[in-house]
Scaffold this active site. Structure first.
Site, mmCIF file in Angstrom:
data_model
loop_
_atom_site.group_PDB
_atom_site.id
_atom_site.type_symbol
_atom_site.label_atom_id
_atom_site.label_comp_id
_atom_site.label_asym_id
_atom_site.label_seq_id
_atom_site.Cartn_x
_atom_site.Cartn_y
_atom_site.Cartn_z
ATOM 1 N N LYS A 88 0.866 -1.183 0.000
ATOM 2 C CA LYS A 88 0.000 0.000 0.000
ATOM 3 C C LYS A 88 0.899 1.228 0.000
ATOM 4 C CE LYS A 88 -4.495 0.883 0.354
ATOM 5 N NZ LYS A 88 -5.630 0.114 -0.192
ATOM 6 N N GLY A 188 -26.640 1.153 -0.084
ATOM 7 C CA GLY A 188 -25.678 1.817 -0.966
ATOM 8 C C GLY A 188 -25.858 1.358 -2.402
ATOM 9 N N GLY A 190 -24.339 2.572 -5.142
ATOM 10 C CA GLY A 190 -23.265 3.210 -5.903
ATOM 11 C C GLY A 190 -22.765 2.288 -7.000
ATOM 12 N N HIS A 191 -21.475 2.377 -7.287
ATOM 13 C CA HIS A 191 -20.915 1.586 -8.383
ATOM 14 C C HIS A 191 -21.164 0.094 -8.201
ATOM 15 C CE1 HIS A 191 -18.656 5.355 -9.028
ATOM 16 N NE2 HIS A 191 -18.737 4.982 -10.287
ATOM 17 N N VAL A 192 -20.817 -0.427 -7.027
ATOM 18 C CA VAL A 192 -21.000 -1.867 -6.809
ATOM 19 C C VAL A 192 -22.468 -2.181 -6.520
ATOM 20 C CG1 VAL A 192 -20.334 -3.867 -5.429
ATOM 21 C CG2 VAL A 192 -18.667 -2.065 -5.860
HETATM 22 P P1 NAI Z 1 -19.637 4.335 -4.391
HETATM 23 O O1 NAI Z 1 -19.126 5.570 -3.747
HETATM 24 O O2 NAI Z 1 -19.844 4.294 -5.852
HETATM 25 O O3 NAI Z 1 -21.034 3.926 -3.700
HETATM 26 C C1 NAI Z 1 -21.306 4.060 -2.348
HETATM 27 C C2 NAI Z 1 -22.777 4.417 -2.247
HETATM 28 O O4 NAI Z 1 -23.151 4.391 -0.882
HETATM 29 C C3 NAI Z 1 -23.101 5.837 -2.765
HETATM 30 O O5 NAI Z 1 -24.169 5.764 -3.689
HETATM 31 C C4 NAI Z 1 -23.457 6.614 -1.501
HETATM 32 O O6 NAI Z 1 -24.418 7.628 -1.754
HETATM 33 C C5 NAI Z 1 -24.012 5.506 -0.640
HETATM 34 N N1 NAI Z 1 -24.010 5.768 0.796
HETATM 35 C C6 NAI Z 1 -23.065 6.362 1.548
HETATM 36 N N2 NAI Z 1 -23.434 6.373 2.839
HETATM 37 C C7 NAI Z 1 -24.633 5.737 2.897
HETATM 38 C C8 NAI Z 1 -25.520 5.442 3.942
HETATM 39 N N3 NAI Z 1 -25.260 5.759 5.207
HETATM 40 N N4 NAI Z 1 -26.660 4.779 3.654
HETATM 41 C C9 NAI Z 1 -26.962 4.431 2.381
HETATM 42 N N5 NAI Z 1 -26.142 4.704 1.334
HETATM 43 C C10 NAI Z 1 -25.004 5.358 1.602
HETATM 44 O O7 NAI Z 1 -18.641 3.166 -3.920
HETATM 45 P P2 NAI Z 1 -18.471 1.718 -4.557
HETATM 46 O O8 NAI Z 1 -17.359 1.726 -5.496
HETATM 47 O O9 NAI Z 1 -19.796 1.208 -4.982
HETATM 48 O O10 NAI Z 1 -17.985 0.900 -3.275
HETATM 49 C C11 NAI Z 1 -18.868 0.555 -2.225
HETATM 50 C C12 NAI Z 1 -18.078 -0.045 -1.087
HETATM 51 O O11 NAI Z 1 -17.413 -1.220 -1.538
HETATM 52 C C13 NAI Z 1 -16.993 0.859 -0.519
HETATM 53 O O12 NAI Z 1 -16.899 0.620 0.863
HETATM 54 C C14 NAI Z 1 -15.738 0.373 -1.228
HETATM 55 O O13 NAI Z 1 -14.582 0.636 -0.451
HETATM 56 C C15 NAI Z 1 -16.006 -1.107 -1.323
HETATM 57 N N6 NAI Z 1 -15.311 -1.775 -2.409
HETATM 58 C C16 NAI Z 1 -15.519 -1.383 -3.711
HETATM 59 C C17 NAI Z 1 -14.893 -2.033 -4.751
HETATM 60 C C18 NAI Z 1 -15.148 -1.658 -6.168
HETATM 61 O O14 NAI Z 1 -14.848 -2.442 -7.067
HETATM 62 N N7 NAI Z 1 -15.719 -0.484 -6.447
HETATM 63 C C19 NAI Z 1 -13.958 -3.167 -4.500
HETATM 64 C C20 NAI Z 1 -13.853 -3.542 -3.106
HETATM 65 C C21 NAI Z 1 -14.496 -2.845 -2.111
#
Ligand code: NAI
Length: 387
Positions: A88, A188, A190-192
Site C-alpha cells: 500500500k 448503498g 453506488g458503483h457496486v
Molecule cells: P460508491 O461511492 O460508488 O457507492 C457508495 C454508495 O453508498 C453511494 O451511492 C453513496 O451515496 C451511498 N451511501 C453512503 N453512505 C450511505 C448510507 N449511510 N446509507 C446508504 N447509502 C449510503 O462506492 P463503490 O465503489 O460502490 O464501493 C462501495 C463499497 O465497496 C466501498 O466501501 C468500497 O470501499 C467497497 N469496495 C468497492 C470495490 C469496487 O470495485 N468499487 C472493490 C472492493 C471494495
C-alpha cells in the site's frame, strides 16, 4: 482509519509486529511530496495495493494506516488465491481538491519504479486514473492506467464476486445456494451496489435498496422494480441477506443486536467495527461472509491486467468466490471460530505454507510469467503517454 497501537512504537518495532518486509519513506521538497510505501509481504508474489491520498493529522498516523492497509492487502490477495502479496502507499495530502502536477506524480512514480516491481500501484481513496497515467510516465509497475490492457472500473466484477459469496451464504443457511425468492436488502446503490441489484433481480431475488442519494434508488426502482427503503433503518430491515455496499464500520456490538437479517454479505471494506463483532454475529446466529473475501472481485480484476486483461476471465475468477467463501465457512466450523477469524487463518496459512518465507526480488519470475523474469505488466502493451 488509524491503528492506535502502532503509533506508539518505533518504525522497526511496528514492522516487526506486523511482519512487514519493507517500508519506504519518500520526500521531495521541490514538488511537496511526502509519502510512505509499505510492502507487507511478497511471499506469494509482487505486492499490490492502492495509493491513498489522505489528510493525516501527522506522519505517525499515515505510517499506522499504511502498515495496517498493506497487511490487509496481503490477507485479501492470499484468501482470493492470487499469486501476489500485499502493499500500500499513502500520500500525505491535505486538500482533496488540489491539483496534482505531472512533476509531483513523476517523483512518486520514480520511487515506485525503484522498487522494481516489489510494489505494484493501484487506485485507492483520493486517487484517479489521471494519477495512474502520471505514474506510468515513470514506472511500469502501476495498474489502472487508461488505454489498452487496462482493467477499467472494477465494480461490475466486484458485484459478481459479492453475488457469489451470497450464494455460499445462502447454502450455509439452508443448503440451497439459489437466491430466487430470497429477500436481499442492499445498503448503498453506488458503483457496486447498483450492479449487485441488477444481478440480484436477474437471479430472482426480492430486492430492497437504500441510498443517501435518492436519485440512485429511484433509478433502480424505475428500471428494475425494487423497493426503496429508508436510509435510517435499512440495517434493521427483516431479510435473508443484508448487503452493506456503502461505507465501512456499519456493524458494532450494539447495532448487531438490532439486526433482523439471516446473513451479511456485501462489498464495503471494514464492515465490522472491530473483531468482537465477528463473534457477536455468531452469537446472534447471523452468517457473515468476511468482507475481504466477498469483495475480492476488485483485486481479482486488477490481477488480470498482469497477463493482459480479459474481462470474461475476470468474471469467471470472481465467481469462484462462492467456493472460497464456502471454504471459509467450513474452516470456521472445523476450528470453532467466527468466519472473519477463519478467513484470516486461511490467508495466513497460505502465505506461510505456499509462500515458504520467500521475498520476491526485482526481476524474479512471477507466477504468471511461466518461469521468465517479470519485466513488465500488460506484456505487449505500450506505456501511457500523457497525464
Ligand atoms: P460508491 O461511492 O460508488 O457507492 C457508495 C454508495 O453508498 C453511494 O451511492 C453513496 O451515496 C451511498 N451511501 C453512503 N453512505 C450511505 C448510507 N449511510 N446509507 C446508504 N447509502 C449510503 O462506492 P463503490 O465503489 O460502490 O464501493 C462501495 C463499497 O465497496 C466501498 O466501501 C468500497 O470501499 C467497497 N469496495 C468497492 C470495490 C469496487 O470495485 N468499487 C472493490 C472492493 C471494495
Amino acid at each position: 482509519m488509524v491503528m492506535g497501537a502502532a503509533v506508539e512504537l518505533s518504525v522497526a518495532d511496528s514492522m516487526t509486529r506486523g511482519g512487514h518486509e519493507q517500508v519506504v519513506f519518500v520526500a521531495d521538497a521541490a514538488v511537496g511530496l511526502r509519502a510512505i510505501i509499505a510492502v507487507h509481504s511478497t511471499a506469494l508474489g509482487p505486492s499490490l495495493g492502492g495509493i491513498r491520498f489522505w489528510h493525516y493529522p501527522g506522519e505517525r498516523d499515515a505510517l499506522a494506516d499504511v502498515l495496517r492497509l498493506s497487511e490487509a492487502m496481503s490477507l485479501k490477495a492470499a484468501a482470493a488465491g492470487l499469486h501476489q502479496g500485499g502493499g500500500k502507499a499513502v500520500v500525505l495530502w491535505d486538500d482533496q481538491h488540489q491539483f496534482r502536477s505531472e512533476a509531483f506524480l513523476r517523483v512518486l512514480g520514480r520511487a515506485i519504479d525503484e522498487l522494481g516491481g516489489r510494489y505494484i500501484a493501484a487506485e485507492d481513496v483520493g486517487a484517479t486514473p489521471a494519477d495512474m497515467n502520471g505514474l506510468a510516465l515513470e514506472t511500469r509497475w502501476v495498474t489502472g492506467v487508461d488505454g489498452p490492457g487496462g482493467s477499467g472500473d472494477p465494480s461490475p466484477v466486484t458485484a459478481v464476486g459479492v453475488l457469489a459469496a451470497m450464494r455460499a451464504a445462502a447454502r450455509e443457511l439452508d443448503g440451497d445456494p439459489s437466491l430466487a425468492g430470497r429477500r436481499v436488502v442492499v445498503q448503498g446503490a453506488g458503483h457496486v451496489g447498483a450492479h449487485l441489484v441488477e444481478l440480484l433481480v436477474d437471479a430472482g431475488a426480492s430486492v430492497g435498496v437504500a441510498d443517501i442519494d435518492r436519485e440512485r434508488v429511484d433509478a433502480l426502482v424505475r428500471a428494475r422494480g425494487v423497493d426503496a427503503l429508508a436510509v435510517e433503518t435499512v440495517l434493521e430491515e427483516e431479510c435473508d441477506v443484508l448487503a452493506p455496499c456503502a461505507l465501512g464500520g456499519a456493524f458494532t456490538a450494539e447495532t448487531v443486536l438490532r439486526l433482523r437479517c439471516r446473513a451479511i454479505v456485501g462489498a464495503a471494506n471494514n464492515q465490522l467495527a472491530d473483531s468482537s463483532v465477528d463473534d457477536a454475529l455468531v452469537a446472534c446466529g447471523i452468517v457473515y461472509a468476511p468482507d475481504f473475501v466477498a469483495n475480492a472481485g476488485g483485486i481479482i480484476n486488477i490481477a488480470e491486467e498482469f497477463v493482459g486483461y480479459d474481462p470474461r476471465r475476470a468474471l469467471t475468477r470472481a465467481a469462484e468466490i462462492e467456493e472460497t467463501t464456502a471454504r471459509v465457512f467450513a474452516l470456521a466450523r472445523e476450528l470453532g471460530v467466527a468466519p472473519g477469524r477463519a478467513a484470516e487463518t486461511m490467508a495466513r496459512r497460505r502465505i506461510t505454507e505456499e509462500g515458504g518465507g520467500r521475498r520476491w526480488r526485482p526481476g524474479d519470475p512471477a507466477a504468471w510469467t511461466r518461469g521468465e523474469p517479470l519485466r513488465t505488466l500488460r506484456p505487449g502493451v505500450a506505456p501511457a503517454k500523457a497525464v
